[in-house]
Design a protein around this motif. Structure first.
Motif, PDB file in Angstrom:
ATOM      1  N   LYS A   4      -8.140   4.769  -0.739  1.00  0.00           N
ATOM      2  CA  LYS A   4      -7.748   3.494  -0.501  1.00  0.00           C
ATOM      3  C   LYS A   4      -8.019   2.486  -1.612  1.00  0.00           C
ATOM      4  O   LYS A   4      -7.398   1.612  -1.663  1.00  0.00           O
ATOM      5  CB  LYS A   4      -8.342   3.142   0.900  1.00  0.00           C
TER       6      LYS A   4
ATOM      7  N   GLU B 240      -5.130   2.478  -3.900  1.00  0.00           N
ATOM      8  CA  GLU B 240      -4.184   1.468  -3.353  1.00  0.00           C
ATOM      9  C   GLU B 240      -4.245   0.170  -3.415  1.00  0.00           C
ATOM     10  O   GLU B 240      -3.435  -0.523  -3.585  1.00  0.00           O
ATOM     11  CB  GLU B 240      -4.011   2.245  -1.889  1.00  0.00           C
TER      12      GLU B 240
ATOM     13  N   ALA C 148      -1.955   9.032  -4.077  1.00  0.00           N
ATOM     14  CA  ALA C 148      -3.197   8.128  -4.358  1.00  0.00           C
ATOM     15  C   ALA C 148      -4.304   8.744  -3.917  1.00  0.00           C
ATOM     16  O   ALA C 148      -4.454   9.752  -3.009  1.00  0.00           O
ATOM     17  CB  ALA C 148      -3.018   6.793  -3.492  1.00  0.00           C
TER      18      ALA C 148
ATOM     19  N   SER D 164      -2.195  -2.268  -5.660  1.00  0.00           N
ATOM     20  CA  SER D 164      -1.352  -3.411  -4.770  1.00  0.00           C
ATOM     21  C   SER D 164      -1.708  -4.861  -5.513  1.00  0.00           C
ATOM     22  O   SER D 164      -0.774  -5.622  -5.370  1.00  0.00           O
ATOM     23  CB  SER D 164      -1.828  -3.222  -3.360  1.00  0.00           C
TER      24      SER D 164
ATOM     25  N   VAL E 146       2.563   1.838  -3.359  1.00  0.00           N
ATOM     26  CA  VAL E 146       1.794   2.564  -4.211  1.00  0.00           C
ATOM     27  C   VAL E 146       1.808   3.903  -4.035  1.00  0.00           C
ATOM     28  O   VAL E 146       1.958   4.841  -5.234  1.00  0.00           O
ATOM     29  CB  VAL E 146       0.358   1.864  -4.268  1.00  0.00           C
ATOM     30  N   ASP E 147       1.642   4.399  -3.011  1.00  0.00           N
ATOM     31  CA  ASP E 147       1.624   5.572  -2.679  1.00  0.00           C
ATOM     32  C   ASP E 147       2.709   6.519  -3.118  1.00  0.00           C
ATOM     33  O   ASP E 147       2.807   7.654  -3.692  1.00  0.00           O
ATOM     34  CB  ASP E 147       1.263   5.978  -1.148  1.00  0.00           C
TER      35      ASP E 147
ATOM     36  N   TYR F  51       0.923  -1.226   0.039  1.00  0.00           N
ATOM     37  CA  TYR F  51      -0.140   0.069  -0.048  1.00  0.00           C
ATOM     38  C   TYR F  51       0.768   1.335  -0.138  1.00  0.00           C
ATOM     39  O   TYR F  51       0.780   2.397  -0.755  1.00  0.00           O
ATOM     40  CB  TYR F  51      -0.842  -0.170   1.215  1.00  0.00           C
ATOM     41  N   ARG F  52       1.962   1.342   0.963  1.00  0.00           N
ATOM     42  CA  ARG F  52       2.752   2.452   0.848  1.00  0.00           C
ATOM     43  C   ARG F  52       3.664   2.488  -0.534  1.00  0.00           C
ATOM     44  O   ARG F  52       3.886   3.555  -0.808  1.00  0.00           O
ATOM     45  CB  ARG F  52       3.773   2.230   1.903  1.00  0.00           C
TER      46      ARG F  52
END
Length: 279
Positions: free
Chosen positions: A121, A124, A118, A128, A106-107, A103-104
């Motif tokens: 959520k 993300e 992003a 992911s 992706v951001d 997730y992080r």
């Protein structure tokens, strides 16, 4: 068969709206390969690509990709291929991908490659899944081949933060990793041992023992909100059950004759034998 990118609703962020800002010193510089006329211009493009993707104020000698630099100087590849090579390099994998959750990752990658954070959520989660199915290289290819990247940067522009209001781009102020990686390293340092075994081992200091407890555990425990009991509803439910509950009849009919108990002979382990009488 790979899973297609999940659909998500883009939030209304400032980079999706045309701005009317007056250009000033905070306006990001656009580095274009098609306008480069000297080696100094190529050096500026390479430095800007390193700073944008690797998020470093000073580029270490070990981080440089000499093969990609040589190809870009000879115009064998364009800026998009140069950025693609930086994203697929071992430096980006070890310094960014391996030290963060999906997730992080992706951001961070959206900020560095698309120039925006992003949306939400849902985005993300969607990206992911791409990382889980196609890996890091497939994720980088999907971003650089997307219509959003081509419309904003094309083949000859180094990515930059779009519609930036602050004095610094956000890819240079984000830490390389957060508490997720720190706590993971602490658990690995404990080698699977419990906190009790770590405390009683006698080989660690007090500071090491404190590090063994994830710091975000206390924050998580503080955010736990227990559900409030509705006592009126519980009392009403119990009262209704009592009034409607049927108690089964557990009595037994007892006849007039009472059972008699007969004596039972008991075999003792020995018998009393009187002693011999004296004549």
């Amino acid at each position: 068969m790979s899973i297609p990118l999940l659909e998500y609703s883009p939030s209304s962020q400032n980079q999706r709206v045309d701005g009317y800002e007056v250009p000033n010193e905070d306006t990001p510089t656009i580095y274009r390969l098609n306008t480069a006329t000297s080696d100094a211009d190529i050096d500026a493009i390479i430095w800007a690509g390193y700073r944008q993707i690797f998020s470093e104020h000073l580029i270490l000698e070990s981080y440089r990709q000499s093969f990609l630099e040589s190809q870009l100087r000879n115009r064998a590849i364009n800026v998009r291929d140069f950025i693609r090579g930086l994203g697929k390099s071992d430096v980006y994998r070890t310094q960014v991908a391996d030290t963060n959750s999906n997730y992080r990752l992706v951001d961070i990658t959206l900020k560095r490659f698309l120039g925006r954070a992003a949306y939400n959520k849902d985005e993300e989660i969607a990206w992911s899944i791409v990382i889980a199915t196609k890996g890091l290289h497939g994720f980088i290819d999907a971003l650089l081949d997307s219509s959003e990247y081509l419309e904003n940067f094309g083949d000859d522009i180094v990515p930059f933060q779009r519609r930036r209001y602050g004095s610094r781009p956000f890819n240079l102020v984000n830490p390389r990793y957060n508490e997720y990686w720190r706590d993971t390293q602490n658990i690995r340092g404990m080698a699977g041992r419990s906190f009790y075994s770590t405390r009683t081992s006698g080989t660690l200091t007090t500071e090491d023992i404190r590090k063994a407890i994830p710091a975000n555990f206390f924050a998580m425990a503080g955010k736990i909100i227990t559900t409030e009991r509705n006592y009126q509803r519980i009392m009403a439910s119990v009262s209704s059950q009592i009034t409607t509950m049927e108690i089964p009849n557990t009595t037994r009919e007892i006849g007039t004759e009472q059972p008699t108990i007969k004596p039972v002979a008991v075999a003792l382990p020995y018998r009393y034998i009187p002693g011999n009488q004296m004549n």
